[in-house]
Write a protein that holds these residues in place. Structure first.
Motif, PDB file in Angstrom:
ATOM      1  N   HIS A   1       0.830  -1.201   0.000  1.00 10.58           N
ATOM      2  CA  HIS A   1       0.000   0.000   0.000  1.00 10.58           C
ATOM      3  C   HIS A   1       0.869   1.258   0.000  1.00 10.58           C
ATOM      4  O   HIS A   1       0.586   2.214  -0.723  1.00 10.58           O
ATOM      5  CB  HIS A   1      -0.928   0.027   1.219  1.00 10.58           C
ATOM      6  CG  HIS A   1      -2.086  -0.904   1.138  1.00 10.58           C
ATOM      7  ND1 HIS A   1      -3.082  -0.795   0.193  1.00 10.58           N
ATOM      8  CD2 HIS A   1      -2.427  -1.956   1.923  1.00 10.58           C
ATOM      9  CE1 HIS A   1      -3.984  -1.741   0.396  1.00 10.58           C
ATOM     10  NE2 HIS A   1      -3.610  -2.464   1.437  1.00 10.58           N
TER      11      HIS A   1
ATOM     12  N   ARG B   1       2.134   2.394  -3.170  1.00  3.36           N
ATOM     13  CA  ARG B   1       1.028   2.705  -4.087  1.00  3.36           C
ATOM     14  C   ARG B   1       0.827   1.607  -5.126  1.00  3.36           C
ATOM     15  O   ARG B   1       0.499   1.875  -6.274  1.00  3.36           O
ATOM     16  CB  ARG B   1       1.235   4.059  -4.753  1.00  3.36           C
ATOM     17  CG  ARG B   1       1.213   5.192  -3.772  1.00  3.36           C
ATOM     18  CD  ARG B   1       1.109   6.533  -4.460  1.00  3.36           C
ATOM     19  NE  ARG B   1       1.044   7.562  -3.443  1.00  3.36           N
ATOM     20  CZ  ARG B   1       1.966   8.508  -3.292  1.00  3.36           C
ATOM     21  NH1 ARG B   1       2.976   8.576  -4.112  1.00  3.36           N
ATOM     22  NH2 ARG B   1       1.846   9.386  -2.330  1.00  3.36           N
ATOM     23  N   GLN B   2       1.025   0.373  -4.702  1.00  4.48           N
ATOM     24  CA  GLN B   2       0.807  -0.774  -5.575  1.00  4.48           C
ATOM     25  C   GLN B   2      -0.311  -1.664  -5.043  1.00  4.48           C
ATOM     26  O   GLN B   2      -0.557  -2.727  -5.578  1.00  4.48           O
ATOM     27  CB  GLN B   2       2.098  -1.590  -5.699  1.00  4.48           C
ATOM     28  CG  GLN B   2       3.215  -0.820  -6.355  1.00  4.48           C
ATOM     29  CD  GLN B   2       4.526  -1.572  -6.330  1.00  4.48           C
ATOM     30  OE1 GLN B   2       4.712  -2.513  -5.561  1.00  4.48           O
ATOM     31  NE2 GLN B   2       5.459  -1.152  -7.157  1.00  4.48           N
TER      32      GLN B   2
ATOM     33  N   ALA C   1      -4.406  -1.622  -3.255  1.00  2.00           N
ATOM     34  CA  ALA C   1      -5.759  -1.331  -3.724  1.00  2.00           C
ATOM     35  C   ALA C   1      -5.821   0.044  -4.375  1.00  2.00           C
ATOM     36  O   ALA C   1      -5.101   0.972  -3.992  1.00  2.00           O
ATOM     37  CB  ALA C   1      -6.725  -1.384  -2.545  1.00  2.00           C
ATOM     38  N   LYS C   2      -6.692   0.181  -5.347  1.00  2.66           N
ATOM     39  CA  LYS C   2      -6.858   1.451  -6.050  1.00  2.66           C
ATOM     40  C   LYS C   2      -7.131   2.590  -5.069  1.00  2.66           C
ATOM     41  O   LYS C   2      -6.630   3.705  -5.231  1.00  2.66           O
ATOM     42  CB  LYS C   2      -8.004   1.346  -7.063  1.00  2.66           C
ATOM     43  CG  LYS C   2      -8.127   2.561  -7.959  1.00  2.66           C
ATOM     44  CD  LYS C   2      -9.354   2.508  -8.861  1.00  2.66           C
ATOM     45  CE  LYS C   2      -9.279   1.390  -9.864  1.00  2.66           C
ATOM     46  NZ  LYS C   2     -10.390   1.441 -10.834  1.00  2.66           N
TER      47      LYS C   2
ATOM     48  N   ARG D   1      -3.952   4.038  -3.648  1.00  3.36           N
ATOM     49  CA  ARG D   1      -2.966   4.541  -4.607  1.00  3.36           C
ATOM     50  C   ARG D   1      -3.018   6.055  -4.765  1.00  3.36           C
ATOM     51  O   ARG D   1      -2.068   6.667  -5.221  1.00  3.36           O
ATOM     52  CB  ARG D   1      -3.189   3.912  -5.987  1.00  3.36           C
ATOM     53  CG  ARG D   1      -2.862   2.457  -6.039  1.00  3.36           C
ATOM     54  CD  ARG D   1      -3.034   1.941  -7.433  1.00  3.36           C
ATOM     55  NE  ARG D   1      -3.193   0.504  -7.399  1.00  3.36           N
ATOM     56  CZ  ARG D   1      -3.670  -0.218  -8.381  1.00  3.36           C
ATOM     57  NH1 ARG D   1      -4.055   0.359  -9.502  1.00  3.36           N
ATOM     58  NH2 ARG D   1      -3.779  -1.514  -8.258  1.00  3.36           N
TER      59      ARG D   1
END
Length: 93
Positions: free
Chosen positions: A31, A34-35, A37-38, A41
C-alpha cells in the motif's frame, strides 16, 4: 496452521480502509508503495497508518471481518476501533 489477518489503515485525508491478508507487513508495504488497492494509490491518501490488525485461523473469517467493517458507518468504525484499543487521537486531529 496459516493465519489470515483483517487490518485497518487510516489515510492522510481521513478515511479508514479495511483489508485482509496473510502477511500484514508485506501488504502494508505494498500500500505504501502505491501498488495495493486502487483506493490507497491516490496521492492525497498518503501517508498511510496501519492502525489495527486482527489474526484469524481461516481466510473466510478474515474476509468476513473485513466485510462487516466495510458495512459500518464512519461513527461505528470509530467505535469498533476504540473498543479494540485504537486511540481516537488518530482520527481526531
Amino acid at each position: 496452521m496459516k493465519q489470515y489477518f483483517f487490518y485497518v489503515l487510516y489515510t492522510a485525508d481521513g478515511y479508514f480502509y479495511g483489508g485482509f491478508t496473510d502477511d500484514v507487513a508485506r501488504r502494508f508495504a505494498t500500500h505504501v508503495k502505491r501498488q495495493g488497492a486502487k483506493f490507497t494509490r491516490v496521492k492525497s491518501r498518503h501517508p498511510l497508518q496501519l492502525v489495527f490488525s486482527q489474526a484469524f485461523d481461516s481466510k473466510s473469517e478474515a474476509l468476513h471481518a473485513e466485510a462487516v467493517f466495510k458495512r459500518l458507518t464512519r461513527a461505528k468504525k470509530e467505535v469498533f476501533l476504540a473498543e479494540n484499543g485504537v486511540s481516537a487521537t488518530i482520527w481526531q486531529k
